[in-house]
Design an enzyme around this catalytic site. Structure first.
Site, PDB file in Angstrom:
ATOM      1  N   GLY A  91       0.784  -1.226   0.000  1.00  0.00           N
ATOM      2  CA  GLY A  91       0.000   0.000   0.000  1.00  0.00           C
ATOM      3  C   GLY A  91       0.808   1.263   0.000  1.00  0.00           C
ATOM      4  CD  GLN A  95      -1.021   9.332   7.073  1.00  0.00           C
ATOM      5  OE1 GLN A  95      -2.217   9.082   6.964  1.00  0.00           O
ATOM      6  NE2 GLN A  95      -0.404   9.267   8.235  1.00  0.00           N
ATOM      7  CB  SER A  96      -1.187   3.427   2.157  1.00  0.00           C
ATOM      8  OG  SER A  96      -2.033   2.574   1.416  1.00  0.00           O
ATOM      9  CG  ASN A  97      -6.502   6.799   1.716  1.00  0.00           C
ATOM     10  OD1 ASN A  97      -6.565   7.244   2.855  1.00  0.00           O
ATOM     11  ND2 ASN A  97      -6.313   7.575   0.652  1.00  0.00           N
ATOM     12  CB  ALA A  99      -2.045   0.096   3.934  1.00  0.00           C
TER      13      ALA A  99
END
Ligand SMILES: *Cc1c(COP(=O)(O)O)cnc(C)c1O
Length: 366
Positions: A91, A95-97, A99
Site C-alpha cells: 500500500g 498514509q496509504s488508504n 493499506a
C-alpha cells in the site's frame, strides 16, 4: 419520443445484464451501499455557474470509508474463494488508504492482514495511526522515489513475496494484492456506475461530467460501465501523481480486463478516456489549489476532502469550471473517493496553507 423510449429500453436491458454479470463474481459484504448522492448548492454557488452533486463514497463505512472498501468487496471475495487466511497488501506509503482499507476489510472477513509500506511521513497519525491501532503486521521499506513506487509497485513486490513466503512456511494460505490497479477493483466501480445511474434516473438528472480522483481502477470501471450503458457523461479522472504518457493505454487495458471478467463485449479505447494531473510537485505533497478546495467545501457545506486525492481532484474541477472547460450551466457529479484519515496527518500544514484566507473570516483560532 419513440427514440427516447427505445433508448431507455436498451439501457434497462443493458443495466440488468451488467448487474447479472457482476452478480456472478465472488463478493463479500463490506460497504454501506448505496452511498448517498448529495447536491452541494452552497459550494457550487461559490464555484461558478455549475450544478454539483457529490457521490459520497467517502461514506462506504469501513475504517472511515473510501473507494477501496467498495473494491475490496470483490478482492476479498476473490481471496476467500481461494481459501486465503492471510491477506498481504502493498500500500504505497504510511498514509496509504489502500493499506488501512485492506486491513480493516481483511479483519472483517476473518483474514490476517499484512501490509508493506514505504517509509514516508511515518508519524503515528491519520492512516498510520489506524494501522497501528489494528495491530497489523506492517513491514516498512525505505524508499527514495515515492512517485515512482506509487505508480509502479514492482519495487515492493519482492518484499511482499518474501513476507508471503514467511507466512506460507508457517502453514498459511496467502493472498497477495500488489495494488488496487486490478480488474476486480474496476468491476466494483462498474457496479458503482449502476448505483449512480439509478440514483440519477430517480432524481431526473443527466450530468454532463463525472469528476473523481483516480488514475486507476475507479476511473476505468466507471468509464467501462458508462460506455456499456451508452451513457454519454464524460468521466474526468484527476491524477494524484505526475501524468504518464502511457496512462490512458494502461487504463483502457484495465477496463478491458474487467470487461473480460464480466463477459461483456464493450471495449474501452484510450481515446474514450480523460485524465489530467493536479498532483502539483508530487504524490502526497500539498498544493495551494488542493487546500483551497478543501477549505471552500468545508466552509460552504461542512463537508471534507483529503489533501492527497479528493482535494486535488476537486481543485481540478474548480480549475475546469473557471477556465470554461466545464461549460456554464453544466451539471457535474463529483465522486468523493474518501481518504479522510490523511486530513488529520496533514492538519497543521493545511491550516498554514489556508491561514491567510481564513483570518479575514473571523476564524481567530487559525
Ligand atoms: C486510492 C485512492 C484513489 C485513486 O484510486 P485509483 O482509481 O486506484 O487511482 C482516489 N482517492 C482516494 C481517497 C484513494 O484512496
Amino acid at each position: 419520443m419513440a427514440g427516447h423510449g427505445s433508448n431507455q429500453h436498451v439501457s434497462a436491458v443493458g443495466r440488468r445484464s451488467l448487474a447479472d454479470s457482476i452478480g456472478r463474481l465472488p463478493r463479500v459484504n463490506l460497504a454501506a451501499l448505496p452511498t448517498p448522492l448529495e447536491e452541494v448548492p452552497h459550494f457550487a454557488a461559490a464555484v461558478g455557474d455549475v450544478r454539483i452533486l457529490v457521490k459520497r463514497d467517502d461514506l462506504t463505512g469501513r475504517a472511515f470509508g473510501g473507494n477501496k472498501t467498495r473494491e475490496l468487496e470483490f478482492l476479498i471475495g476473490d481471496a476467500v474463494k481461494e481459501g486465503a487466511q492471510v491477506f498481504v497488501a502493498g500500500g504505497g506509503v504510511c498514509q496509504s488508504n489502500h493499506a488501512v482499507q485492506c486491513s480493516a476489510a481483511a479483519l472483517r472477513a476473518g483474514l490476517t492482514p499484512v501490509v508493506v509500506l514505504q517509509r514516508y511521513r511515518d508519524a503515528i497519525a491519520g492512516n498510520f495511526l489506524l494501522d497501528r491501532l489494528m495491530g497489523i503486521d506492517v513491514r516498512l521499506v525505505d524508499t527514495v522515489a515515492v512517485d515512482e513506487a506509487i505508480y509502479d509497485r514492482r519495487t515492493l513486490l519482492d518484499v511482499m513475496a518474501n513476507v508471503a513466503d514467511e507466512y506460507r512456511r508457517r502453514g498459511h494460505v496467502v493472498y497477495i494484492l500488489p495494488s488496487s490497479f486490478h480488474p476486480l477493483a474496476a468491476v466494483a466501480y462498474a457496479s458503482c456506475a449502476l448505483e449512480l445511474t439509478a440514483q440519477l434516473d430517480a432524481a431526473g438528472i443527466a450530468p454532463d461530467h463525472v469528476y473523481l480522483a483516480s488514475a486507476g481502477a475507479t476511473q476505468a470501471g466507471l468509464a467501462l460501465a458508462l460506455k456499456h450503458l451508452e451513457v454519454p457523461t464524460v468521466v474526468m479522472g484527476i491524477s494524484h501523481t505526475a501524468q504518464r504518457a502511457d496512462l490512458l493505454a494502461r487504463l483502457a487495458h484495465l477496463a478491458n480486463d474487467a470487461a473480460a471478467l464480466l463477459h461483456i463485449g464493450t471495449r474501452v479505447e484510450p481515446g474514450d478516456l480523460h485524465n489530467e494531473s493536479f498532483a502539483g510537485p508530487g504524490y502526497g505533497i500539498l498544493t495551494e489549489a488542493g487546500c483551497e478546495a478543501i477549505g471552500l467545501l468545508a466552509r460552504t457545506e461542512g463537508m471534507f476532502l483529503d489533501p492527497v486525492y479528493s482535494g486535488k481532484a476537486m481543485a481540478g474541477l474548480l480549475a475546469h469550471v473557471r477556465s470554461g472547460r466545464v461549460s456554464p450551466g453544466a451539471t457535474v457529479v463529483f465522486i468523493h473517493t474518501g481518504g479522510l484519515p490523511a486530513l488529520f496527518a496533514y492538519g497543521s500544514e493545511i491550516v498554514d496553507e489556508l491561514g491567510g484566507r481564513h483570518e479575514g473570516t473571523g476564524s481567530a483560532g487559525f
